[in-house]
Design a protein around this motif. Structure first.
Motif, PDB file in Angstrom:
ATOM      1  N   ASP A  85       0.865  -1.183   0.000  1.00 36.03           N
ATOM      2  CA  ASP A  85       0.000   0.000   0.000  1.00 36.03           C
ATOM      3  C   ASP A  85       0.896   1.226   0.000  1.00 36.03           C
ATOM      4  OD1 ASP A  85      -2.860   1.150   0.559  1.00 36.03           O
ATOM      5  OD2 ASP A  85      -1.555   2.152   2.004  1.00 36.03           O
ATOM      6  N   ARG A  86       0.894   1.949  -1.099  1.00 36.39           N
ATOM      7  CA  ARG A  86       1.815   3.073  -1.270  1.00 36.39           C
ATOM      8  C   ARG A  86       1.536   4.193  -0.272  1.00 36.39           C
ATOM      9  NH1 ARG A  86       6.732   3.928  -3.026  1.00 36.39           N
ATOM     10  NH2 ARG A  86       6.304   2.485  -4.767  1.00 36.39           N
ATOM     11  N   ALA A  87       0.274   4.495  -0.002  1.00 37.42           N
ATOM     12  CA  ALA A  87      -0.055   5.602   0.902  1.00 37.42           C
ATOM     13  C   ALA A  87       0.493   5.340   2.303  1.00 37.42           C
ATOM     14  CB  ALA A  87      -1.562   5.813   0.948  1.00 37.42           C
ATOM     15  N   THR A  88       0.377   4.093   2.772  1.00 35.00           N
ATOM     16  CA  THR A  88       0.907   3.750   4.088  1.00 35.00           C
ATOM     17  C   THR A  88       2.413   3.907   4.126  1.00 35.00           C
ATOM     18  OG1 THR A  88      -0.897   2.190   4.513  1.00 35.00           O
ATOM     19  CG2 THR A  88       1.137   1.878   5.770  1.00 35.00           C
ATOM     20  N   TYR A  89       3.072   3.425   3.102  1.00 36.29           N
ATOM     21  CA  TYR A  89       4.538   3.504   3.035  1.00 36.29           C
ATOM     22  C   TYR A  89       5.004   4.954   2.979  1.00 36.29           C
ATOM     23  CZ  TYR A  89       9.283   2.423   1.402  1.00 36.29           C
ATOM     24  OH  TYR A  89      10.638   2.320   1.271  1.00 36.29           O
ATOM     25  N   ASP A  90       4.353   5.758   2.161  1.00 42.39           N
ATOM     26  CA  ASP A  90       4.740   7.173   2.041  1.00 42.39           C
ATOM     27  C   ASP A  90       4.522   7.908   3.351  1.00 42.39           C
ATOM     28  OD1 ASP A  90       5.406   6.744  -0.584  1.00 42.39           O
ATOM     29  OD2 ASP A  90       3.599   7.651  -1.426  1.00 42.39           O
ATOM     30  N   ALA A  91       3.411   7.598   4.042  1.00 45.86           N
ATOM     31  CA  ALA A  91       3.141   8.246   5.325  1.00 45.86           C
ATOM     32  C   ALA A  91       4.208   7.879   6.352  1.00 45.86           C
ATOM     33  CB  ALA A  91       1.754   7.856   5.835  1.00 45.86           C
ATOM     34  N   GLN A 122      -1.167   6.201  14.605  1.00 45.49           N
ATOM     35  CA  GLN A 122      -2.610   6.405  14.559  1.00 45.49           C
ATOM     36  C   GLN A 122      -3.020   7.090  13.264  1.00 45.49           C
ATOM     37  OE1 GLN A 122      -4.129   8.487  17.958  1.00 45.49           O
ATOM     38  NE2 GLN A 122      -6.266   8.157  17.411  1.00 45.49           N
ATOM     39  N   ALA A 123      -2.246   8.097  12.847  1.00 47.22           N
ATOM     40  CA  ALA A 123      -2.554   8.797  11.598  1.00 47.22           C
ATOM     41  C   ALA A 123      -2.441   7.864  10.404  1.00 47.22           C
ATOM     42  CB  ALA A 123      -1.612   9.994  11.426  1.00 47.22           C
ATOM     43  N   ILE A 124      -1.454   6.988  10.424  1.00 44.92           N
ATOM     44  CA  ILE A 124      -1.288   6.035   9.324  1.00 44.92           C
ATOM     45  C   ILE A 124      -2.484   5.095   9.260  1.00 44.92           C
ATOM     46  CG2 ILE A 124       0.080   4.065   8.512  1.00 44.92           C
ATOM     47  CD1 ILE A 124       2.576   5.547   9.569  1.00 44.92           C
ATOM     48  N   ARG A 125      -2.934   4.612  10.414  1.00 40.73           N
ATOM     49  CA  ARG A 125      -4.032   3.654  10.414  1.00 40.73           C
ATOM     50  C   ARG A 125      -5.343   4.261   9.940  1.00 40.73           C
ATOM     51  NH1 ARG A 125      -1.443   2.423  15.216  1.00 40.73           N
ATOM     52  NH2 ARG A 125      -3.139   3.149  16.560  1.00 40.73           N
ATOM     53  N   THR A 126      -5.505   5.564  10.147  1.00 43.69           N
ATOM     54  CA  THR A 126      -6.741   6.190   9.661  1.00 43.69           C
ATOM     55  C   THR A 126      -6.799   6.227   8.140  1.00 43.69           C
ATOM     56  OG1 THR A 126      -5.782   8.425   9.764  1.00 43.69           O
ATOM     57  CG2 THR A 126      -6.943   7.629  11.721  1.00 43.69           C
ATOM     58  N   LEU A 127      -5.655   6.079   7.486  1.00 45.12           N
ATOM     59  CA  LEU A 127      -5.644   6.051   6.022  1.00 45.12           C
ATOM     60  C   LEU A 127      -6.423   4.857   5.475  1.00 45.12           C
ATOM     61  CD1 LEU A 127      -1.850   6.838   5.380  1.00 45.12           C
ATOM     62  CD2 LEU A 127      -3.773   8.427   5.137  1.00 45.12           C
ATOM     63  N   TRP A 128      -6.623   3.844   6.292  1.00 39.91           N
ATOM     64  CA  TRP A 128      -7.259   2.611   5.819  1.00 39.91           C
ATOM     65  C   TRP A 128      -8.772   2.619   5.955  1.00 39.91           C
ATOM     66  CZ3 TRP A 128      -3.848  -0.521   9.725  1.00 39.91           C
ATOM     67  CH2 TRP A 128      -2.490  -0.343   9.414  1.00 39.91           C
ATOM     68  N   ASP A 129      -9.307   3.605   6.674  1.00 37.59           N
ATOM     69  CA  ASP A 129     -10.719   3.533   7.077  1.00 37.59           C
ATOM     70  C   ASP A 129     -11.665   3.339   5.888  1.00 37.59           C
ATOM     71  OD1 ASP A 129      -9.920   3.825   9.659  1.00 37.59           O
ATOM     72  OD2 ASP A 129     -10.539   5.922   9.857  1.00 37.59           O
ATOM     73  N   ALA A 130     -11.524   4.166   4.868  1.00 38.69           N
ATOM     74  CA  ALA A 130     -12.481   4.122   3.753  1.00 38.69           C
ATOM     75  C   ALA A 130     -12.386   2.800   3.000  1.00 38.69           C
ATOM     76  CB  ALA A 130     -12.238   5.296   2.809  1.00 38.69           C
ATOM     77  N   GLU A 131     -11.167   2.346   2.723  1.00 40.90           N
ATOM     78  CA  GLU A 131     -11.032   1.117   1.938  1.00 40.90           C
ATOM     79  C   GLU A 131     -11.446  -0.108   2.749  1.00 40.90           C
ATOM     80  OE1 GLU A 131      -6.193   0.426   2.460  1.00 40.90           O
ATOM     81  OE2 GLU A 131      -6.946   1.634   0.798  1.00 40.90           O
ATOM     82  N   LEU A 132     -11.236  -0.071   4.067  1.00 42.55           N
ATOM     83  CA  LEU A 132     -11.702  -1.176   4.899  1.00 42.55           C
ATOM     84  C   LEU A 132     -13.226  -1.229   4.933  1.00 42.55           C
ATOM     85  CD1 LEU A 132      -9.226  -1.164   7.918  1.00 42.55           C
ATOM     86  CD2 LEU A 132      -9.468  -2.925   6.175  1.00 42.55           C
ATOM     87  N   ALA A 133     -13.847  -0.064   4.998  1.00 43.45           N
ATOM     88  CA  ALA A 133     -15.312  -0.035   4.971  1.00 43.45           C
ATOM     89  C   ALA A 133     -15.836  -0.612   3.661  1.00 43.45           C
ATOM     90  CB  ALA A 133     -15.807   1.403   5.156  1.00 43.45           C
ATOM     91  N   GLN A 134     -15.184  -0.274   2.571  1.00 42.23           N
ATOM     92  CA  GLN A 134     -15.597  -0.797   1.271  1.00 42.23           C
ATOM     93  C   GLN A 134     -15.378  -2.305   1.202  1.00 42.23           C
ATOM     94  OE1 GLN A 134     -13.475   0.882  -2.060  1.00 42.23           O
ATOM     95  NE2 GLN A 134     -14.933   0.127  -3.560  1.00 42.23           N
ATOM     96  N   PHE A 135     -14.230  -2.766   1.737  1.00 42.80           N
ATOM     97  CA  PHE A 135     -13.958  -4.203   1.718  1.00 42.80           C
ATOM     98  C   PHE A 135     -14.978  -4.967   2.558  1.00 42.80           C
ATOM     99  CE2 PHE A 135     -12.070  -7.919   3.811  1.00 42.80           C
ATOM    100  CZ  PHE A 135     -11.842  -8.707   2.695  1.00 42.80           C
ATOM    101  N   ARG A 136     -15.331  -4.427   3.723  1.00 43.61           N
ATOM    102  CA  ARG A 136     -16.309  -5.112   4.569  1.00 43.61           C
ATOM    103  C   ARG A 136     -17.635  -5.287   3.836  1.00 43.61           C
ATOM    104  NH1 ARG A 136     -14.050  -1.581   8.588  1.00 43.61           N
ATOM    105  NH2 ARG A 136     -12.766  -2.742  10.087  1.00 43.61           N
ATOM    106  N   THR A 137     -18.004  -4.301   3.059  1.00 39.88           N
ATOM    107  CA  THR A 137     -19.246  -4.400   2.290  1.00 39.88           C
ATOM    108  C   THR A 137     -19.150  -5.510   1.254  1.00 39.88           C
ATOM    109  OG1 THR A 137     -19.677  -2.041   2.592  1.00 39.88           O
ATOM    110  CG2 THR A 137     -20.847  -3.140   0.802  1.00 39.88           C
ATOM    111  N   ILE A 138     -18.029  -5.592   0.566  1.00 40.86           N
ATOM    112  CA  ILE A 138     -17.818  -6.660  -0.418  1.00 40.86           C
ATOM    113  C   ILE A 138     -17.769  -8.015   0.286  1.00 40.86           C
ATOM    114  CG2 ILE A 138     -16.152  -7.616  -2.078  1.00 40.86           C
ATOM    115  CD1 ILE A 138     -15.308  -4.685  -2.641  1.00 40.86           C
TER     116      ILE A 138
END
Length: 782
Positions: A744-750, A758-774
């Motif tokens: 995950d490039r965004a995590t690595y860059d952060a 904590q700030a890094i982990r918040t980067l995942w919120d939207a994609e995790l929500a989308q994955f949970r739906t799938i």
């Protein structure tokens, strides 16, 4: 400002200032607390100030109706002139507004019979009657189980409050109500609107009249903006801790949250200002079953109990009516506060944790944003709460025994046997398996199928580590000694069965125990076998097995496009919370494979169950995965495997140790423990691995101990390990391999930019929500 607010403001200004209320104080020993241990809080807070995690703080520990410890530390203001913190400093409480003001106001209206928790929100707010929101109840809002997004765009507020409310009312849920937990400011925005609509009074007025004034919380109030932008003169600005700088000036007495500010300073999710002593009064009210200091009931005991009841919310999503129960989502409560404890945190650096079993509460108020958004209050919250808990001298015995959690499981192979091999009768079978494929009684799946009536087992396929799970290198083809069958390796020259491999096979069967992590390659083999089955027109049966680290938690970033690899077969999070059968269903559809797939599900497994709750015998899935404890740690430590670290391979505790010859063990462990990660501790450790790059060399590092499974998050562990390594050893730690596993490039860059965990982990919120739906479409178990 509307007329009602104007009248309220005038009344506040005209009223004489009441004497500030406070709980009585007592020496720690008189309320069963160890004074020496409480005194260690001084050092903990001073360290946090020195680390620039907070500019200052007010800490208050109460027990049995009295204040046993209270102290102000550091600075109230840092710029332009440093001002010392005082006990009576007024803080922007941020999300503590949710339980203290909004949820309590809702429950007051419930007691008055004006609101029912089970009613649809449309009953009270008819403008929300769209997008199937009739199914959302008041209780769903209080527990954050509505399916509504966490925050609507700030642009929705650009045209004034009424237009903003039209846009909020038109929001479409992302999932059906009660399907999952998603912490959402929108939920409490709506609840604040609900209080106003039902009571006929603004939320700030209703909370002041029914909660704060009756309790004597004289410094607790919202701060409605005057003329839309100016601080409220009813707030003592000289005592207010600033929260942020605007146009070169520090803001005092104006709510930090932009949405609350856009609504005039009063909202259900943020806007309350208060002091440590006022919050202590409120905490004691809850411990006293709803009674204030004068014995007058603010809430009925039954109402307080209802607020603290998590209902049927699942583990690690346990929410009361406004409160976070037992397992905090962002507030490490510290070790020692157990079942039934509850609390909440605020973005500005506020927190409260209350433990009914010991009649103890801990309040920590800071204004962290003066030091920038990277300032982190999690370590100080954890350390102070742990010290307070450790100071309790007369802890009552836990009257409620822990659940045994033993839920005996039949795996897919056991269910297949019970069906008398119905799906395989008359078929020539190719079996993808290893040593973990066996019945609950320990009979290898190879032997079961080789001896099954009307079933002809003709070939075996083995994944990484070989058919016996003993090889930590590429594996060649071989022959099974017992059955004489050919063993075709899927971790050698080829990782996918070829047309020639599948000649003469009528059906494929997959039976391998996974560990629930994206980069554990057995699921990559599963995906490739599915493709081969489709390409060759062969049906495939997956014999399911439990996810040993549980099927509830999902964490870590979803794999980015462009990072496809054998350790990152599909775009799923690092910890996916799925079984191999569920993943097979997901791969087959989401990757558009379209194989003729049947999953034979386990019987008896529940999503919350870890492996030691199944009654099954542990078999090492691979040479270095030797216990459930290591499997739980692996999603985090495994992220660092491709960097220049020893991760415990070649020792007796793989993944439970981490180090390198250039690491100072004591320095490293102190830094990690200082992060305050819940559910885990680090002990300095020197060890000498027998394999890999540091074979025979002494490494300094840490041994990792899980102290609470409920609180432990392995992905938080992995990220904090990386952050600390980057901070302490920027020239020695070679981090390029981290990108390979995190994918995950965004995590690595952060990480490279120096963002905190904590700030890094918040980067995942939207994609995790989308994955949970799938993910939800493919789950087989509750």
């Amino acid at each position: 400002m509307n007329a009602a607010r104007f009248v309220l403001l005038l009344s506040l200004l005209a009223s004489p200032v009441a004497a500030r209320a406070a709980l009585p104080e007592a020496e720690p020993g008189t309320v069963g607390l160890d004074a020496e241990r409480l005194a260690r809080i001084d050092q903990a807070v001073e360290r946090a100030i020195k680390r620039k995690e907070v500019p200052g703080a007010v800490v208050l520990v109460g027990r049995r109706g009295k204040v046993a410890y209270v102290k102000a530390y550091g600075q109230r203001t840092v710029e332009p002139t440093a001002t010392a913190m005082t006990r009576d400093t007024i803080f922007d409480m941020a999300s503590l507004t949710k339980p203290v003001a909004t949820a309590t106001s809702v429950m007051r209206l419930v007691e008055q019979g004006k609101i029912k928790l089970g009613d649809s929100i449309v009953t009270y707010l008819p403008e929300f009657d769209n997008h199937d929101k009739k199914a959302i109840t008041v209780e769903h809002l209080l527990r954050h189980r509505t399916g509504l997004i966490a925050d609507n765009p700030i642009a929705d507020y650009a045209d004034g409050s009424e237009k903003a409310w039209e846009r909020i009312a038109a929001l479409k849920p992302n999932s059906p109500p009660n399907e999952r937990f998603l912490y959402s400011d929108v939920n409490y925005l709506v609840l604040g609107r609900l209080v106003e609509r039902v009571s006929g009074k603004p939320l700030d007025q209703f909370a002041r009249e029914t909660i704060f004034e009756p309790l004597g919380m004289t410094d607790s109030r919202f701060a409605p903006l005057v003329e839309g932008t100016k601080p409220n003169p009813a707030i003592d600005l000289e005592r207010c801790a600033p929260t942020e700088k605007e146009a070169g000036n520090w803001v005092h007495g104006v709510v930090h949250d932009p949405r609350a500010r856009a609504l005039g300073g009063v909202a259900g999710h943020a806007g309350l200002f208060s002091t440590a002593d006022d919050v202590a009064i409120y905490a004691q009210m809850l411990l006293d079953g709803g009674k204030g200091p004068d014995g007058k009931a603010i809430l009925a005991p039954e109402t307080v109990q209802a607020m603290l009841d998590p209902g049927n919310t699942p583990p690690r999503q346990r929410r009361g009516l406004g409160w976070d129960i037992e397992t905090p989502f962002s507030h490490p409560r510290g070790r020692g506060f157990g079942q039934g404890s509850f609390g909440h945190t605020g973005f500005t650096g506020t927190s409260i944790w209350i433990d009914p079993a010991t009649q103890t509460f801990v309040i920590i108020l800071t204004s962290r944003l003066q030091l920038g958004s990277k300032a982190n209050t999690a370590p100080i919250r954890s350390e102070v709460a742990t010290l307070a808990s450790a100071a309790i001298l007369d802890r009552p015995k836990d009257a409620k025994p822990s659940e045994t959690h033993l839920h005996p499981v039949d795996c897919g192979i056991d269910v297949l046997v019970k069906s008398k091999f119905e799906r395989l009768r008359g078929k020539r079978v190719g079996l993808v398996t290893n040593h973990t494929g066996k019945t609950k009684d320990g009979v290898p799946t190879i032997d079961v199928l080789a001896n099954a009536p009307e079933v002809k087992l003709v070939a075996l396929f083995s994944p990484e580590h070989g058919i016996r799970g003993l090889v930590d290198a590429e594996v060649g083809d071989s022959k099974d000694e017992k059955t004489g069958l050919p063993i075709l390796s899927l971790y050698g020259k080829s990782r996918k069965p070829s047309k020639e491999n599948l000649a003469g096979i009528d059906i494929l069967v997959y039976d391998i125990q996974d560990v629930g992590v994206r980069f554990y390659t057995y699921i990559s083999t599963l995906g490739l076998v599915l493709e081969a089955a489709k390409e060759n027109g062969i049906p495939i049966v997956v014999l399911d097995r439990p996810n040993p680290i549980g099927g509830v938690e999902v964490s870590g970033p979803v794999r980015d496009d462009g990072f496809e690899a054998f350790i990152a077969h599909h775009a799923i999070p690092v910890r996916h919370g799925m079984t191999v059968g569920e993943l097979a269903r997901l791969f087959n559809t989401e990757r558009k494979i379209g194989a003729d797939l049947q999953v034979i599900a386990c019987e008896g497994w529940q999503r919350k169950d870890l492996f030691d709750w199944t009654g099954l015998t542990w078999t090492n899935p691979s040479p270095n995965m030797r216990s459930l404890n290591e499997a739980l740690i692996y999603p985090g430590v495994g992220l660092l495997e491709a960097t220049n670290l020893a991760t415990g391979r070649g020792t007796d505790t793989p993944f439970e140790r981490l180090g390198a010859p250039w690491i100072d063990a004591r320095e490293f462990s102190a830094a990690l423990n200082g992060r305050g990660l819940p559910g885990v501790r680090f002990v300095p450790n020197n060890f000498t691995p027998k394999e890999r790059q540091y074979a025979g060399k002494e490494c300094g590092g840490v041994q990792i101990f899980i102290t609470s499974r409920d609180q432990f998050d392995p992905l938080a562990l992995g990220i904090e390990l990386a952050v600390v390594l980057r901070e302490l050893y920027p020239e020695r730690w070679e981090h390029d391999g981290f990108l390979k596993f995190i994918a995950d490039r965004a995590t690595y860059d952060a990480l490279l930019k120096g963002e905190n965990g904590q700030a890094i982990r918040t980067l995942w919120d939207a994609e995790l929500a989308q994955f949970r739906t799938i993910r939800e479409q493919y789950l087989l178990y509750k």
